[in-house]
Design a protein around this motif. Structure first.
Motif, PDB file in Angstrom:
ATOM      1  N   PHE A  16      -5.976 -10.987  -9.041  1.00  0.00           N
ATOM      2  CA  PHE A  16      -7.061 -10.207  -9.622  1.00  0.00           C
ATOM      3  C   PHE A  16      -7.192  -8.935  -8.805  1.00  0.00           C
ATOM      4  CE2 PHE A  16     -11.472  -8.782  -9.764  1.00  0.00           C
ATOM      5  CZ  PHE A  16     -11.631  -8.629 -11.132  1.00  0.00           C
ATOM      6  N   ALA A  17      -7.239  -7.797  -9.489  1.00  0.00           N
ATOM      7  CA  ALA A  17      -7.310  -6.512  -8.800  1.00  0.00           C
ATOM      8  C   ALA A  17      -8.343  -5.614  -9.449  1.00  0.00           C
ATOM      9  CB  ALA A  17      -5.941  -5.822  -8.823  1.00  0.00           C
ATOM     10  N   TYR A  18      -8.987  -4.816  -8.619  1.00  0.00           N
ATOM     11  CA  TYR A  18      -9.982  -3.853  -9.080  1.00  0.00           C
ATOM     12  C   TYR A  18      -9.610  -2.482  -8.522  1.00  0.00           C
ATOM     13  CZ  TYR A  18     -14.466  -1.568  -9.954  1.00  0.00           C
ATOM     14  OH  TYR A  18     -15.445  -0.715 -10.388  1.00  0.00           O
ATOM     15  N   THR A  19      -9.454  -1.508  -9.417  1.00  0.00           N
ATOM     16  CA  THR A  19      -8.991  -0.177  -9.028  1.00  0.00           C
ATOM     17  C   THR A  19     -10.018   0.886  -9.399  1.00  0.00           C
ATOM     18  OG1 THR A  19      -6.666  -0.807  -9.322  1.00  0.00           O
ATOM     19  CG2 THR A  19      -7.162   1.543  -9.339  1.00  0.00           C
ATOM     20  N   ILE A  20     -10.229   1.820  -8.472  1.00  0.00           N
ATOM     21  CA  ILE A  20     -11.068   3.002  -8.707  1.00  0.00           C
ATOM     22  C   ILE A  20     -10.196   4.237  -8.535  1.00  0.00           C
ATOM     23  CG2 ILE A  20     -13.065   4.328  -7.950  1.00  0.00           C
ATOM     24  CD1 ILE A  20     -14.289   1.798  -6.881  1.00  0.00           C
ATOM     25  N   GLU A  21     -10.235   5.137  -9.509  1.00  0.00           N
ATOM     26  CA  GLU A  21      -9.499   6.392  -9.434  1.00  0.00           C
ATOM     27  C   GLU A  21     -10.476   7.549  -9.638  1.00  0.00           C
ATOM     28  OE1 GLU A  21      -6.665   5.916 -12.527  1.00  0.00           O
ATOM     29  OE2 GLU A  21      -5.365   4.580 -11.369  1.00  0.00           O
ATOM     30  N   HIS A  22     -10.415   8.535  -8.755  1.00  0.00           N
ATOM     31  CA  HIS A  22     -11.355   9.654  -8.799  1.00  0.00           C
ATOM     32  C   HIS A  22     -10.609  10.967  -8.625  1.00  0.00           C
ATOM     33  CE1 HIS A  22     -15.166  11.781  -8.342  1.00  0.00           C
ATOM     34  NE2 HIS A  22     -14.634  12.410  -7.304  1.00  0.00           N
ATOM     35  N   GLU A  23     -10.862  11.907  -9.530  1.00  0.00           N
ATOM     36  CA  GLU A  23     -10.328  13.268  -9.447  1.00  0.00           C
ATOM     37  C   GLU A  23     -11.521  14.214  -9.275  1.00  0.00           C
ATOM     38  OE1 GLU A  23      -7.064  14.222  -9.752  1.00  0.00           O
ATOM     39  OE2 GLU A  23      -6.258  12.204 -10.114  1.00  0.00           O
ATOM     40  N   THR A  24     -11.490  15.046  -8.253  1.00  0.00           N
ATOM     41  CA  THR A  24     -12.643  15.921  -8.001  1.00  0.00           C
ATOM     42  C   THR A  24     -12.757  17.048  -9.024  1.00  0.00           C
ATOM     43  OG1 THR A  24     -11.329  17.281  -6.475  1.00  0.00           O
ATOM     44  CG2 THR A  24     -12.584  15.443  -5.530  1.00  0.00           C
ATOM     45  N   ASP A  25     -11.646  17.451  -9.636  1.00  0.00           N
ATOM     46  CA  ASP A  25     -11.689  18.555 -10.600  1.00  0.00           C
ATOM     47  C   ASP A  25     -10.734  18.268 -11.762  1.00  0.00           C
ATOM     48  OD1 ASP A  25     -12.284  20.966 -11.786  1.00  0.00           O
ATOM     49  OD2 ASP A  25     -10.918  22.139 -10.527  1.00  0.00           O
ATOM     50  N   PRO A  26     -11.073  17.331 -12.629  1.00  0.00           N
ATOM     51  CA  PRO A  26     -10.198  16.987 -13.750  1.00  0.00           C
ATOM     52  C   PRO A  26     -10.263  18.059 -14.833  1.00  0.00           C
ATOM     53  CG  PRO A  26     -12.241  15.777 -13.943  1.00  0.00           C
ATOM     54  CD  PRO A  26     -12.322  16.532 -12.641  1.00  0.00           C
ATOM     55  N   PRO A  27      -9.334  18.030 -15.797  1.00  0.00           N
ATOM     56  CA  PRO A  27      -9.396  18.977 -16.920  1.00  0.00           C
ATOM     57  C   PRO A  27     -10.710  18.827 -17.686  1.00  0.00           C
ATOM     58  CG  PRO A  27      -7.257  17.880 -16.841  1.00  0.00           C
ATOM     59  CD  PRO A  27      -8.131  17.179 -15.851  1.00  0.00           C
ATOM     60  N   ASP A  28     -11.085  19.867 -18.390  1.00  0.00           N
ATOM     61  CA  ASP A  28     -12.338  19.850 -19.152  1.00  0.00           C
ATOM     62  C   ASP A  28     -12.354  18.678 -20.138  1.00  0.00           C
ATOM     63  OD1 ASP A  28     -13.112  22.107 -17.831  1.00  0.00           O
ATOM     64  OD2 ASP A  28     -12.454  23.501 -19.409  1.00  0.00           O
ATOM     65  N   GLY A  29     -13.510  18.044 -20.224  1.00  0.00           N
ATOM     66  CA  GLY A  29     -13.676  16.928 -21.145  1.00  0.00           C
ATOM     67  C   GLY A  29     -13.237  15.591 -20.589  1.00  0.00           C
ATOM     68  N   ARG A  30     -12.739  15.575 -19.350  1.00  0.00           N
ATOM     69  CA  ARG A  30     -12.290  14.317 -18.738  1.00  0.00           C
ATOM     70  C   ARG A  30     -13.293  13.898 -17.668  1.00  0.00           C
ATOM     71  NH1 ARG A  30      -8.163  13.257 -22.377  1.00  0.00           N
ATOM     72  NH2 ARG A  30      -7.051  15.206 -22.751  1.00  0.00           N
ATOM     73  N   VAL A  31     -13.500  12.577 -17.557  1.00  0.00           N
ATOM     74  CA  VAL A  31     -14.427  12.074 -16.541  1.00  0.00           C
ATOM     75  C   VAL A  31     -13.742  12.099 -15.179  1.00  0.00           C
ATOM     76  CG1 VAL A  31     -15.641  10.626 -18.193  1.00  0.00           C
ATOM     77  CG2 VAL A  31     -13.709   9.684 -16.915  1.00  0.00           C
ATOM     78  N   LYS A  32     -14.547  12.193 -14.137  1.00  0.00           N
ATOM     79  CA  LYS A  32     -13.989  12.252 -12.790  1.00  0.00           C
ATOM     80  C   LYS A  32     -13.545  10.887 -12.277  1.00  0.00           C
ATOM     81  CE  LYS A  32     -16.493  16.326 -11.116  1.00  0.00           C
ATOM     82  NZ  LYS A  32     -17.378  16.851 -10.035  1.00  0.00           N
TER      83      LYS A  32
END
Length: 316
Positions: free
Chosen positions: A287-303
């Motif tokens: 079982f795995a839990y992953t978090i991915e975060h982008e500080t400045d994603p393209p417009d309309g995309r969640v961080k």
């Protein structure tokens, strides 16, 4: 009778009268041999020390048994090192395959699959790691996740703990707004903790990233990479791992992982925590839990995006 006869007779009589040297008691011998078969040096030393304290007349024999054990281990280690040196590129690989999926119906209709591949080659002075992972998910007829990652990471070992690494990483995630993203990095790593049950590795170095976005644009930038890899074998059949920093693909043995890539465009943080339980033989569940975060994603995309994943693992 001659004096020579009396001398020989006296020696023979004394020899018969002298007590025979006691042999090492069989239970003590079995105890020492059992410790030697375990291959755990600390156990061998402890048992040998106790045996010598309780059998002082047999110290020499006990020391000989321990010395023979050490010699055999040294010969095996030397043979293993020579085998690694002589092995061809396609020899001495190990790894694992991972696959999982889900489907829900009712108020929502969700379908998802996840797969991964891990390959490792450990030679005398270097290591080579290959990782690949793919995730796909649809919710109510709409694709909500479609991500692919692959990396190749050679490592040169200066000694048992200190090493230099290189990293080539490819990512594709149209949901997050990029058709392809390439990361190249190189730097130094160090094994802070390295024992049977717990390992902690850190690495850092400069990086270069090139991204092709889904809207046709592209971006390239210098970056810095920081990686932390923590593995904890909780029990014989249960393992927890944590990676943080630059290896976006998590270790497949059950892990927690985190990766950070800092650039002038967008900073990327990835953290994966996983728990792997051995089922039987070469089959495990994870079982795995992953978090991915982008500080400045393209417009309309969640961080920030997250994913929970349950998979089956096969070691080979």
């Amino acid at each position: 009778m001659s004096p020579k006869y009396y001398l020989i007779s006296a020696i023979g009589t004394a020899a018969l009268a002298a007590p025979a040297q006691a042999a090492l008691p069989e239970p003590v011998r079995i105890m020492i041999e059992t410790a030697i078969k375990s291959g755990i040096d600390s156990d061998v030393q402890a048992i040998a020390k106790l045996a010598k304290a309780t059998n002082p007349d047999d110290v020499a024999e006990i020391d000989a048994m321990v010395a023979e054990h050490r010699k055999a281990r040294q010969e095996l280690a030397a043979a293993a090192q020579m085998k690694k040196k002589q092995a061809g590129f396609f020899e001495n690989w190990d790894g694992e395959g991972e696959i999982g999926g889900f489907r829900t119906t009712g108020n929502t209709s969700n379908t998802g699959v996840s797969g991964g591949l891990k390959l490792d080659k450990d030679a005398v002075n270097w290591r080579l790691k290959f990782r690949a992972k793919a995730d796909y998910q649809r919710s109510n007829g709409v694709t909500t996740r479609e991500r692919f990652q692959a990396s190749l990471e050679p490592e040169y070992k200066f000694d048992d703990r200190f090493y230099a690494y290189g990293l080539g990483l490819f990512e594709r995630d149209q949901i997050q707004g990029f058709d392809s993203r390439y990361t190249i990095s190189g730097g130094l790593g160090y094994s802070v903790i390295k024992n049977k049950d717990v390992t902690l590795n850190i690495k850092a170095g400069p990086a270069w990233r090139f991204t092709e976005f889904t809207d046709g644009g592209s971006d390239s930038s210098l970056a810095g990479l920081l990686g932390i890899d923590f593995d904890w074998r909780i029990s014989k059949n249960l393992k927890l791992t944590q990676d943080a920093g630059a290896t976006v693909l998590a270790d497949a043995d059950g892990f927690t992982a985190a990766t950070a890539i800092f650039s002038s465009a967008t900073n990327s943080f990835t953290g994966t925590t996983g728990l792997t339980a051995k089922l039987n033989g070469k089959l495990s569940a994870r079982f795995a839990y992953t978090i991915e975060h982008e500080t400045d994603p393209p417009d309309g995309r969640v961080k920030t995006s997250t994913q929970s994943r349950a998979t089956l693992i096969y070691d080979f």
